[in-house]
Scaffold this motif. Structure first.
Motif, short mmCIF file in Angstrom:
data_model
loop_
_atom_site.label_atom_id
_atom_site.label_comp_id
_atom_site.label_asym_id
_atom_site.label_seq_id
_atom_site.Cartn_x
_atom_site.Cartn_y
_atom_site.Cartn_z
N UNK A 11 36.14 14.64 5.01
CA UNK A 11 36.15 13.65 3.94
C UNK A 11 34.76 13.11 3.65
N UNK A 12 33.96 12.94 4.70
CA UNK A 12 32.58 12.52 4.48
C UNK A 12 31.79 13.58 3.73
N UNK A 13 31.97 14.83 4.12
CA UNK A 13 31.22 15.91 3.49
C UNK A 13 31.54 16.07 2.02
N UNK A 14 32.74 15.73 1.61
CA UNK A 14 33.06 15.80 0.18
C UNK A 14 32.04 15.01 -0.64
N UNK A 15 31.81 13.79 -0.19
CA UNK A 15 30.91 12.90 -0.94
C UNK A 15 29.46 13.34 -0.77
N UNK A 18 28.99 16.24 -3.14
CA UNK A 18 28.96 15.81 -4.55
C UNK A 18 27.63 15.17 -4.90
N UNK A 19 27.12 14.32 -4.04
CA UNK A 19 25.84 13.66 -4.31
C UNK A 19 24.70 14.68 -4.36
N UNK A 74 36.07 8.31 -5.05
CA UNK A 74 34.61 8.38 -5.12
C UNK A 74 34.18 9.61 -5.92
N UNK A 75 34.84 10.75 -5.69
CA UNK A 75 34.50 11.96 -6.44
C UNK A 75 34.74 11.76 -7.93
N UNK A 76 35.85 11.14 -8.29
CA UNK A 76 36.15 10.89 -9.71
C UNK A 76 35.09 9.96 -10.30
N UNK A 77 34.72 8.95 -9.55
CA UNK A 77 33.70 8.01 -10.02
C UNK A 77 32.35 8.71 -10.25
N UNK A 78 31.93 9.50 -9.28
CA UNK A 78 30.63 10.16 -9.40
C UNK A 78 30.64 11.20 -10.52
N UNK A 79 31.79 11.85 -10.71
CA UNK A 79 31.90 12.80 -11.82
C UNK A 79 31.75 12.07 -13.16
N UNK A 158 33.54 25.42 -11.71
CA UNK A 158 33.42 24.68 -10.44
C UNK A 158 33.61 23.19 -10.71
N UNK A 159 34.38 22.52 -9.86
CA UNK A 159 34.71 21.12 -10.13
C UNK A 159 34.87 20.33 -8.84
N UNK A 160 35.20 19.05 -9.01
CA UNK A 160 35.43 18.20 -7.84
C UNK A 160 36.65 18.67 -7.05
N UNK A 161 37.53 19.46 -7.66
CA UNK A 161 38.65 20.01 -6.90
C UNK A 161 38.14 20.97 -5.83
N UNK A 162 37.18 21.81 -6.18
CA UNK A 162 36.58 22.72 -5.20
C UNK A 162 35.82 21.93 -4.13
N UNK A 163 35.07 20.94 -4.57
CA UNK A 163 34.28 20.13 -3.64
C UNK A 163 35.19 19.42 -2.63
N UNK A 164 36.35 18.98 -3.09
CA UNK A 164 37.24 18.23 -2.19
C UNK A 164 37.92 19.13 -1.16
#
Length: 230
Positions: A11-15, A18-19, A74-79, A158-164
């Motif tokens: 879960x940490x690595x997701x963010x 993304x950053x 957080x992923x939705x916010x950063x996107x 590629x999207x936040x779905x892949x990142x998550x």
């Protein structure tokens, strides 16, 4: 600069990923969950659920400070903040969001339980191991079928779905997975792992994390310490 309260977990690595992918400046504040840092008042002020990750952005949507917990939020916010890794087309956006929810409601919780009963639980319970290993295989099968007809989890881009999802699949050995059964998913995993932003993201705090071997850490993560008043 965004402050990231985190640790080297999926879960940490997701963010972190993304950053890095977005190129946003950030500063990491390590929250050692094995040592109980997640129960400190300064962290609870940002993340009342005492779980990592959480962020504080001094320049929120209205120019004011905003604090967020829950990695999916957080992923939705950063996107939204960067205009990246989330389609502007409404139909495509919901496609991404449904796969993000698939990760948040299925992949993360179920693979987390698989890790727990296969690796961390002090008592090996055959029923629990079989139950969660089977669920892991089911989820891998869902993703493999999806990627047989789609380049990325939520579509052509590629999207936040892949990142998550990606960070959770890095521990496939702990989940009892044999890659021969999931060739499309394995190809996707290898491609995502080769992205420079992903490679930088998974290194964040990686040197700080130690194997979970002592009883005190287990108490912090799995025992009554989780719900005591801190």
């Amino acid at each position: 600069m965004i402050e990231v309260y985190s640790w080297a977990t999926p879960n940490g690595h997701k963010v972190h990923i993304m950053l890095e992918e977005c190129g946003l400046p950030y500063r990491v504040k390590a929250v050692n969950i094995g040592a109980g840092d997640q129960f400190k008042p300064e962290f609870l002020a940002v993340s009342p659920n005492n779980k990592i990750p959480a962020i504080v952005d001094p320049e929120g949507p209205d120019g004011e400070r905003i604090a967020l917990f829950e990695s999916g939020a957080i992923l939705v916010y950063l996107a939204a903040k960067t205009g990246r890794f989330m389609p502007s087309d409404l139909r495509a956006k919901y496609e991404v969001l449904q796969w993000l929810m698939f990760q948040m409601g299925g992949v993360g919780p179920m693979l987390g339980q698989t890790h727990h009963f296969r690796v961390y639980a002090p008592e090996k319970i055959d029923y629990a191991i079989e139950r969660y290993t089977n669920e892991a295989k089911r989820l891998y099968g869902v993703m493999n079928k999806r990627l047989a007809k789609s380049k990325y989890i939520a579509g052509a881009e590629y999207s936040i779905a892949d990142i998550s999802i990606f960070p959770w699949l890095r521990s496939w050995k702990n989940q009892g997975i044999e890659w021969n059964d999931y060739p499309h998913l394995k190809g996707w995993l290898d491609e995502i792992a080769g992205r420079p932003g992903v490679q930088r993201g998974v290194e964040v705090l990686a040197q700080e994390r130690k194997p979970l071997v002592d009883d005190e850490a287990r108490k912090m993560l799995f025992g009554a310490e989780q719900y005591k008043s801190h």
